[in-house]
Write a protein that holds these residues in place. Structure first.
Motif, PDB file in Angstrom:
ATOM      1  N   LEU A   4       0.810  -1.212   0.000  1.00 11.93           N
ATOM      2  CA  LEU A   4       0.000   0.000   0.000  1.00 11.93           C
ATOM      3  C   LEU A   4       0.850   1.272   0.000  1.00 11.93           C
ATOM      4  O   LEU A   4       0.340   2.365  -0.206  1.00 11.93           O
ATOM      5  CB  LEU A   4      -0.931  -0.005   1.215  1.00 11.93           C
ATOM      6  N   THR A   5       2.158   1.131   0.200  1.00 14.95           N
ATOM      7  CA  THR A   5       3.045   2.309   0.165  1.00 14.95           C
ATOM      8  C   THR A   5       3.715   2.505  -1.192  1.00 14.95           C
ATOM      9  O   THR A   5       4.349   3.533  -1.413  1.00 14.95           O
ATOM     10  CB  THR A   5       4.174   2.172   1.207  1.00 14.95           C
ATOM     11  N   ARG A   7       3.173   3.196  -4.379  1.00 11.55           N
ATOM     12  CA  ARG A   7       2.942   4.211  -5.414  1.00 11.55           C
ATOM     13  C   ARG A   7       2.517   5.552  -4.833  1.00 11.55           C
ATOM     14  O   ARG A   7       2.343   6.515  -5.581  1.00 11.55           O
ATOM     15  CB  ARG A   7       1.868   3.735  -6.410  1.00 11.55           C
ATOM     16  N   ALA A   8       2.335   5.636  -3.525  1.00  4.04           N
ATOM     17  CA  ALA A   8       1.756   6.836  -2.920  1.00  4.04           C
ATOM     18  C   ALA A   8       2.582   8.087  -3.208  1.00  4.04           C
ATOM     19  O   ALA A   8       2.031   9.158  -3.477  1.00  4.04           O
ATOM     20  CB  ALA A   8       1.592   6.636  -1.412  1.00  4.04           C
ATOM     21  N   MET A  96      10.473   2.820  -2.217  1.00  2.00           N
ATOM     22  CA  MET A  96       9.318   2.127  -2.806  1.00  2.00           C
ATOM     23  C   MET A  96       9.752   1.172  -3.914  1.00  2.00           C
ATOM     24  O   MET A  96       9.186   0.074  -4.054  1.00  2.00           O
ATOM     25  CB  MET A  96       8.332   3.164  -3.343  1.00  2.00           C
ATOM     26  N   MET A 125      -3.387  -4.032  -3.575  1.00  2.00           N
ATOM     27  CA  MET A 125      -2.924  -2.953  -2.692  1.00  2.00           C
ATOM     28  C   MET A 125      -2.054  -1.941  -3.456  1.00  2.00           C
ATOM     29  O   MET A 125      -2.153  -0.732  -3.229  1.00  2.00           O
ATOM     30  CB  MET A 125      -2.125  -3.535  -1.519  1.00  2.00           C
ATOM     31  N   VAL A 126      -1.227  -2.442  -4.372  1.00  2.00           N
ATOM     32  CA  VAL A 126      -0.433  -1.534  -5.204  1.00  2.00           C
ATOM     33  C   VAL A 126      -1.349  -0.643  -6.040  1.00  2.00           C
ATOM     34  O   VAL A 126      -1.133   0.569  -6.164  1.00  2.00           O
ATOM     35  CB  VAL A 126       0.538  -2.323  -6.114  1.00  2.00           C
ATOM     36  N   SER A 129      -2.866   1.986  -3.905  1.00  2.00           N
ATOM     37  CA  SER A 129      -1.903   3.040  -3.567  1.00  2.00           C
ATOM     38  C   SER A 129      -1.659   3.965  -4.752  1.00  2.00           C
ATOM     39  O   SER A 129      -1.123   5.064  -4.582  1.00  2.00           O
ATOM     40  CB  SER A 129      -0.581   2.430  -3.084  1.00  2.00           C
ATOM     41  N   THR A 130      -2.062   3.534  -5.939  1.00  2.00           N
ATOM     42  CA  THR A 130      -2.009   4.398  -7.116  1.00  2.00           C
ATOM     43  C   THR A 130      -3.240   5.292  -7.192  1.00  2.00           C
ATOM     44  O   THR A 130      -3.151   6.490  -7.468  1.00  2.00           O
ATOM     45  CB  THR A 130      -1.920   3.548  -8.401  1.00  2.00           C
ATOM     46  N   PRO A 133      -4.377   8.073  -3.454  1.00  2.00           N
ATOM     47  CA  PRO A 133      -3.729   9.384  -3.314  1.00  2.00           C
ATOM     48  C   PRO A 133      -4.087  10.356  -4.442  1.00  2.00           C
ATOM     49  O   PRO A 133      -4.226  11.564  -4.205  1.00  2.00           O
ATOM     50  CB  PRO A 133      -2.238   9.046  -3.339  1.00  2.00           C
ATOM     51  N   TRP A 153       1.046  10.622   3.609  1.00  2.00           N
ATOM     52  CA  TRP A 153       1.362   9.291   3.078  1.00  2.00           C
ATOM     53  C   TRP A 153       2.641   8.719   3.669  1.00  2.00           C
ATOM     54  O   TRP A 153       2.901   7.516   3.549  1.00  2.00           O
ATOM     55  CB  TRP A 153       1.429   9.353   1.548  1.00  2.00           C
ATOM     56  N   PHE A 156       2.127   5.789   6.091  1.00  2.00           N
ATOM     57  CA  PHE A 156       1.959   4.421   5.586  1.00  2.00           C
ATOM     58  C   PHE A 156       3.296   3.694   5.544  1.00  2.00           C
ATOM     59  O   PHE A 156       3.373   2.502   5.851  1.00  2.00           O
ATOM     60  CB  PHE A 156       1.308   4.448   4.196  1.00  2.00           C
TER      61      PHE A 156
END
Length: 381
Positions: A4-5, A7-8, A96, A125-126, A129-130, A133, A153, A156
């Protein structure tokens, strides 16, 4: 939490890029540098990640990656100049990118008997995360300023580090490998760049990424040039990102059940081709359909991430293949939006840029032909 982190830092920045530029003083030329930074750092992570894994092990490496993502995302909100913002964004993106490399072998290590379901979970989740945000960046900035909008972010990344601290405490830092299930003749180390599996994976992953990033960058301009409003063009980009959740959910399971999933890749290329022709010939007619097909075409992205584990026997092989695939793939993808724009500027139209994308999906097919064959990296490196 780790996925979840991943692509933020990219999509929390993009909607605010012009606002931030007006505040700290950079122009439109610098926006191109920021646009290339994510894929450049992800490509660098493909080189650095396997080295860190060999030195520190998978768990320590992913812990460092999450801390770098959190620290870089937090520190950059205090930037007062362009160079500082670029450098600290680079730290967050490198963290990342290393996470991109090490999560597939971690899935293989801990969930070897549930590769499809766990791969689906982390790839979804990826995607989230795109998407998330990008949707909340502007409202948050309007309410609290761009620094708060980007800074939240960072939490996260720090939160994702906590479970790995627990895992490391439980393992006491051990990084063991079970080699008992391997044939006696299987080499434990090898030169990944000598393997046709690796080059096929890199081609498949790289061309998918090149096409996807080019469309993220240029779809709004293509539609605006055809007469669409800025709001409609933005909505179509959001739809393009959102529809990616569908293949993220289904593709890993499909790939895991097929001995050779190459026919699925062919289907994805047909979807890409129809979408390209539609956007080129009739961008303001059936636009939603073209964008839906465009969003389903990159099912080859979750397929490639799943194949990293299905075409390796060990977490070490998975880490090597993951690093090579993503290092080469993102390095190639880095030039996609730039070349697309150069071709558009040189010709004044969209035929040549879309010709580039048709060439890309041809290379993708050739790579997938090698990547999808039922054989193992360790037998070919």
């Amino acid at each position: 939490m780790s996925a979840l982190t991943l692509r933020a830092a990219v999509t929390a920045f993009s909607p605010l890029a012009e606002t931030i530029g007006a505040d700290i003083g950079y122009g439109t030329a610098t926006l191109g540098v920021f646009g290339m930074l994510p894929t450049a750092m992800f490509g660098l992570a493909g080189l650095v990640g396997p080295v860190l894994v060999r030195r520190f092990g998978l768990e320590r490496t992913v812990l460092m990656a999450m801390l770098a993502a959190g620290a870089g995302s937090l520190a950059r909100v205090f930037s007062s100049g362009t160079g500082e913002l670029l450098a600290l964004s680079g730290v967050a993106l490198l963290g990342m990118g290393i996470g991109n490399v090490v999560i597939p072998p971690l899935v293989k290590r801990y969930f070897g008997d549930h590769l499809a379901s766990i791969s689906s979970l982390y790839i979804v989740m990826v995607q989230l995360s795109t998407v998330i945000p990008a949707f909340v960046a502007v409202p948050l900035a309007q309410a609290h300023g761009w620094r708060i909008s980007m800074g939240v972010w960072a939490l996260f990344g720090f939160a994702a580090a906590v479970p790995w601290l627990v895992v490391l405490r439980d393992r006491r830092g051990r990084d063991t490998v079970d080699t008992t299930a391997l044939p006696a003749s299987t080499p434990q180390t090898g030169k990944v760049w000598r393997s046709p599996v690796a080059w096929g994976m890199a081609g498949m992953f790289g061309m998918t990424s090149l096409t996807t990033y080019a469309m993220f960058a240029w779809l709004p301009t293509i539609l605006s040039d055809a007469g669409a409003s800025a709001a409609f063009a933005g909505t179509m980009v959001g739809l393009f990102a959102l529809i990616g959740l569908v293949p993220a959910l289904g593709a890993p399971t499909v790939v895991a059940r097929m001995r050779n999933p190459f026919p699925v890749v062919v289907g994805c290329m047909v979807l890409f081709a129809i979408a390209f022709v539609g956007l080129l010939v009739a961008p303001m007619h059936l636009t939603v359909l073209w964008v839906l097909l465009l969003g389903l075409g990159p099912a080859t992205f979750p397929m490639a991430l799943t194949l990293i584990n299905l075409r390796t026997r060990t977490p070490q092989g998975s880490a090597a293949l993951s690093g090579f695939t993503q290092g080469v793939g993102y390095a190639v993808a880095c030039v996609g939006p730039l070349l697309f724009g150069v071709l558009h500027s040189a010709t004044g139209g969209w035929l040549a840029p879309f010709g580039l994308l048709f060439l890309a999906i041809g290379v993708l097919l050739a790579g997938a032909w090698q990547a999808c064959k039922p054989r193992m990296l360790e037998d070919t490196w």
